[in-house]
Write a protein that holds these residues in place. Structure first.
Motif, PDB file in Angstrom:
ATOM      1  N   LYS A 102      -2.649  14.205  -6.230  1.00  0.00           N
ATOM      2  CA  LYS A 102      -3.564  13.214  -5.665  1.00  0.00           C
ATOM      3  C   LYS A 102      -4.303  12.437  -6.750  1.00  0.00           C
ATOM      4  CE  LYS A 102      -2.856  13.750  -1.268  1.00  0.00           C
ATOM      5  NZ  LYS A 102      -2.311  12.634  -0.452  1.00  0.00           N
ATOM      6  N   ARG A 149      -8.925   9.769   7.462  1.00  0.00           N
ATOM      7  CA  ARG A 149      -9.847   8.942   6.686  1.00  0.00           C
ATOM      8  C   ARG A 149      -9.422   8.976   5.217  1.00  0.00           C
ATOM      9  NH1 ARG A 149     -15.704  10.916   8.882  1.00  0.00           N
ATOM     10  NH2 ARG A 149     -14.850  12.949   8.216  1.00  0.00           N
ATOM     11  N   GLU A 150      -8.778   7.888   4.786  1.00  0.00           N
ATOM     12  CA  GLU A 150      -8.246   7.814   3.428  1.00  0.00           C
ATOM     13  C   GLU A 150      -9.162   6.980   2.537  1.00  0.00           C
ATOM     14  OE1 GLU A 150      -4.393   6.086   4.130  1.00  0.00           O
ATOM     15  OE2 GLU A 150      -3.448   8.056   4.302  1.00  0.00           O
ATOM     16  N   ASP A 186      -9.348   5.675  -1.655  1.00  0.00           N
ATOM     17  CA  ASP A 186      -8.880   5.626  -3.034  1.00  0.00           C
ATOM     18  C   ASP A 186     -10.089   5.460  -3.945  1.00  0.00           C
ATOM     19  OD1 ASP A 186      -6.246   5.863  -2.318  1.00  0.00           O
ATOM     20  OD2 ASP A 186      -5.802   3.726  -2.456  1.00  0.00           O
ATOM     21  N   SER A 217      -4.092   0.821  -5.712  1.00  0.00           N
ATOM     22  CA  SER A 217      -4.673   1.393  -4.494  1.00  0.00           C
ATOM     23  C   SER A 217      -3.787   1.116  -3.280  1.00  0.00           C
ATOM     24  CB  SER A 217      -6.065   0.788  -4.261  1.00  0.00           C
ATOM     25  OG  SER A 217      -6.575   1.167  -3.001  1.00  0.00           O
ATOM     26  N   ARG A 218      -3.617   2.129  -2.445  1.00  0.00           N
ATOM     27  CA  ARG A 218      -2.796   2.002  -1.243  1.00  0.00           C
ATOM     28  C   ARG A 218      -3.598   2.200   0.050  1.00  0.00           C
ATOM     29  NH1 ARG A 218      -0.484  -0.247  -4.326  1.00  0.00           N
ATOM     30  NH2 ARG A 218       1.578   0.077  -5.269  1.00  0.00           N
ATOM     31  N   SER A 219      -4.802   2.714  -0.051  1.00  0.00           N
ATOM     32  CA  SER A 219      -5.621   2.962   1.138  1.00  0.00           C
ATOM     33  C   SER A 219      -6.386   1.705   1.539  1.00  0.00           C
ATOM     34  CB  SER A 219      -6.608   4.102   0.875  1.00  0.00           C
ATOM     35  OG  SER A 219      -5.920   5.299   0.583  1.00  0.00           O
ATOM     36  N   LYS A 220      -6.816   1.669   2.783  1.00  0.00           N
ATOM     37  CA  LYS A 220      -7.603   0.542   3.272  1.00  0.00           C
ATOM     38  C   LYS A 220      -8.994   0.524   2.628  1.00  0.00           C
ATOM     39  CE  LYS A 220      -9.608  -1.371   7.505  1.00  0.00           C
ATOM     40  NZ  LYS A 220      -9.892  -1.134   8.936  1.00  0.00           N
ATOM     41  N   GLU A 259      -8.891  12.188   3.028  1.00  0.00           N
ATOM     42  CA  GLU A 259      -7.697  12.217   2.189  1.00  0.00           C
ATOM     43  C   GLU A 259      -8.007  11.338   0.983  1.00  0.00           C
ATOM     44  OE1 GLU A 259      -3.839  13.580   1.405  1.00  0.00           O
ATOM     45  OE2 GLU A 259      -5.082  14.044   3.146  1.00  0.00           O
ATOM     46  N   SER A 266      -7.465   9.975  -2.845  1.00  0.00           N
ATOM     47  CA  SER A 266      -6.598   9.772  -4.010  1.00  0.00           C
ATOM     48  C   SER A 266      -7.451   9.215  -5.144  1.00  0.00           C
ATOM     49  CB  SER A 266      -5.463   8.806  -3.685  1.00  0.00           C
ATOM     50  OG  SER A 266      -4.630   9.336  -2.668  1.00  0.00           O
TER      51      SER A 266
END
Length: 287
Positions: free
Chosen positions: A56, A3-4, A6, A78-81, A33, A35
């Motif tokens: 992070k 589970r990501e 940002d 941002s790179r997370s969904k 996770e 960031s």
């Protein structure tokens, strides 16, 4: 499943003031996770305090004092969904991420906004933030503030904020409502989540006199007026209706707080009323 999340924090203040919030983010319930993206709208690049030296945490300095621009930079980085915006002066409870994540996925949201309470209180920051969660449309978006905004990036193409609207721009508010209106036109699914709270300082904190109160809320009113003018050509009847409804609410606010002899609120609603008229009339000059 990993589970990501940002987290984008835009600030124009000294970075040392972020320590409590950063610790709250790092100590959230559940396995995430996380960031953190710090967009620092500051006159110079600062040396990072020790609590921000972390693989992070991503730091970016921007010279321009424009909140919408800062948020756009956060979206680009941002790179997370899943991503969320958090103001630099708020406090979040330990289950803020977990409860928000569960609501976001349970309702298959594209956008979600959480209830915001006044600092050290269970009272909502805005009277529009009720106790019931709901799906957002053009008529009930006043409960949504970008301080608690979550984005579920289901598609590769990102939507961005209008740099002409929002704190630091000529039209000093309405950035989240503009984002909502644009998302609704794309058939995005948007919800207000009443069961999760963050805590925000009261609106008159740091305003020492009537002139400062008027200036702040006049700028906010300009943003709200500009918002309806911007979307006018897409739906004339809807925008005119919402615009005049907004003016009526400001007038009612003036008379209500006159009755209760609350001068700060009278100034606030008068400034909002006049600002909305000026913003609506002037937005055409920058299109």
């Amino acid at each position: 499943m990993l589970r990501e999340i940002d987290v984008v924090i835009s600030t124009n203040k000294d970075l040392l003031g972020l320590e409590t919030l950063i610790n709250q983010i790092k100590n959230q319930s559940g396995k995430f996770e996380v960031s953190i993206i710090i967009i620092h709208q500051y006159r110079r690049v600062e040396n990072l305090p020790k609590f921000l030296v972390d693989n992070k945490i991503l730091y970016k300095n921007l010279a321009e004092q424009n909140l919408s621009n800062a948020k756009n930079e956060g979206i680009k980085l941002s790179r997370s969904k899943i991503m969320t915006f958090i103001d630099d002066d708020v406090s979040i409870s330990q289950d803020y991420f977990l409860s928000s994540w569960e609501f976001l996925n349970r309702n298959n949201c594209d956008l979600m906004f959480c209830r915001i309470n006044k600092m050290n209180s269970n009272l909502p920051l805005s009277r529009n933030m009720k106790d019931n969660s709901k799906k957002i449309n053009y008529f009930n978006s006043s409960c949504c503030l970008s301080s608690s905004m979550w984005i579920n990036k289901k598609e590769n193409e990102n939507l961005y904020f209008d740099k002409n609207i929002g704190l630091g721009a000529k039209f000093g508010s309405g950035d989240e409502t503009d984002f909502i209106f644009s998302s609704l036109s794309l058939k995005k699914k948007i919800y207000y989540n009443s069961k999760v709270s963050m805590y925000h300082p009261e609106e008159f904190i740091g305003l020492d006199n009537s002139k400062q109160i008027y200036s702040k809320f006049f700028s906010y009113g300009m943003g709200q007026g500009a918002l309806y003018k911007k979307h006018y050509n897409k739906n004339k009847f809807l925008c005119i209706y919402l615009y005049f409804l907004s003016l009526i609410k400001s007038v009612l606010g003036i008379f209500l707080y006159l009755f209760f002899f609350k001068l700060k609120n009278v100034i606030k609603y008068f400034a909002l009323f006049y600002g909305k008229i000026v913003g609506f009339n002037n937005y055409k000059n920058i299109q």
